[in-house]
Design a protein around this motif. Structure first.
Motif, mmCIF file in Angstrom:
data_model
loop_
_atom_site.group_PDB
_atom_site.id
_atom_site.type_symbol
_atom_site.label_atom_id
_atom_site.label_comp_id
_atom_site.label_asym_id
_atom_site.label_seq_id
_atom_site.Cartn_x
_atom_site.Cartn_y
_atom_site.Cartn_z
ATOM 1 N N GLU A 2 0.820 -1.192 0.000
ATOM 2 C CA GLU A 2 0.000 0.000 0.000
ATOM 3 C C GLU A 2 0.863 1.253 0.000
ATOM 4 N N GLU A 3 0.484 2.204 -0.838
ATOM 5 C CA GLU A 3 1.279 3.422 -0.965
ATOM 6 C C GLU A 3 1.121 4.301 0.266
ATOM 7 N N LYS A 4 2.226 4.924 0.663
ATOM 8 C CA LYS A 4 2.218 5.831 1.804
ATOM 9 C C LYS A 4 1.410 7.072 1.473
ATOM 10 N N THR A 5 0.647 7.559 2.459
ATOM 11 C CA THR A 5 -0.130 8.783 2.279
ATOM 12 C C THR A 5 0.396 9.879 3.198
ATOM 13 N N VAL A 6 0.053 11.120 2.849
ATOM 14 C CA VAL A 6 0.435 12.265 3.676
ATOM 15 C C VAL A 6 -0.815 13.088 3.944
#
Length: 203
Positions: A2-6
Motif C-alpha cells: 500500500e502506498e504511503k499517504t500524507v
C-alpha cells in the motif's frame, strides 16, 4: 504494498462541495484563479502558468485540470474556514504531491532571480550592477525588460529552485496537488468549527 499517504489541509470555496458530491472529485479552473486575483491576475497568471507547467513535469497533470490546488502540510498553518469556504483535511498518496517552498514562490511571483544561497545572492547583486541594473526587478518587469534576453533566461531557470526545499518547516513548505478525490477527504471543516486536534486561535 500500500502506498504511503500524507496529510494535507486546504481551504476552498464551499461551492466545491457540490462538485465533490456530483463528480467525486474537485479540480481547479484557471478562470477561478483569475477571478480570485482581480486586477493583478495577468501578472499572477503568468507566474502561475509557469508553476503549473513545471509541477506537471514532476507529477503528471490530468488532462482536464487547468490549475493547481495548494495545500498546507500542517493543520497549525492552515487557513481558517471563513464564510463561503470550507477546509478539507486530506490523506493523499505521497506520489501525487509536489512540494515547493512558498518563500521562494514570492521570487517567481515578483519575476526575480532565486539565488542558490546567500553567497550566490551577493554575487548576483554585483552581477546585475555591472549590467547597469538598479534593481532585481529591472529585467522582467522594469526598465531593462527585453534588453538582456540571456539574463531573462537565467532568471527563469533559477525559478526551478522553488521545488528545492533547503529548510523544511510548516511555514514555508506547501503541497501542490492536481485534484481532490472523494476518497482522500477525511474531514470537512466549516466556519465556526475546528480541525480535530486544534484549539481556538491556532488553526
Amino acid at each position: 504494498m500500500e502506498e504511503k499517504t500524507v496529510k494535507l489541509y486546504t481551504r476552498q470555496n464551499d461551492k466545491t462541495l457540490l462538485a465533490l458530491e456530483r463528480d467525486g472529485r474537485i479540480i481547479n479552473n484557471r478562470r477561478y484563479v483569475e477571478m480570485h486575483f482581480g486586477d493583478i491576475a495577468p501578472l499572477f497568471l503568468e507566474s502561475y502558468d509557469w508553476f503549473t507547467k513545471e509541477a506537471a513535469r514532476r507529477v503528471p497533470k490530468p488532462e482536464d485540470v487547468e490549475a493547481s490546488i495548494w495545500c498546507s502540510i500542517d493543520k497549525a498553518n492552515c487557513l481558517r474556514p471563513i464564510e463561503g469556504t470550507v477546509v478539507y483535511v486530506l490523506e493523499v498518496p505521497q506520489s501525487q504531491v509536489v512540494y515547493f517552498d512558498e518563500y521562494k514562490w514570492d521570487f517567481v511571483l515578483n519575476r526575480i532571480y532565486i539565488p542558490k544561497d546567500e553567497e550566490d545572492g551577493a554575487a548576483y547583486g554585483e552581477h546585475i550592477k555591472a549590467l547597469g541594473a538598479s534593481s532585481r526587478f529591472d529585467f522582467l518587469v522594469g526598465k531593462l525588460k527585453g534588453k538582456y534576453p540571456e539574463e531573462e533566461q537565467r532568471i527563469k531557470e533559477s525559478w526551478e529552485r522553488v521545488f528545492e526545499i533547503d529548510k523544511w518547516t510548516i511555514f514555508n513548505v506547501c503541497g501542490n496537488i492536481w485534484e481532490i478525490k472523494a476518497e482522500w477527504v477525511k474531514e470537512i471543516v466549516r466556519p465556526g468549527e475546528l480541525i480535530e486536534g486544534t484549539t481556538p486561535g491556532k488553526m
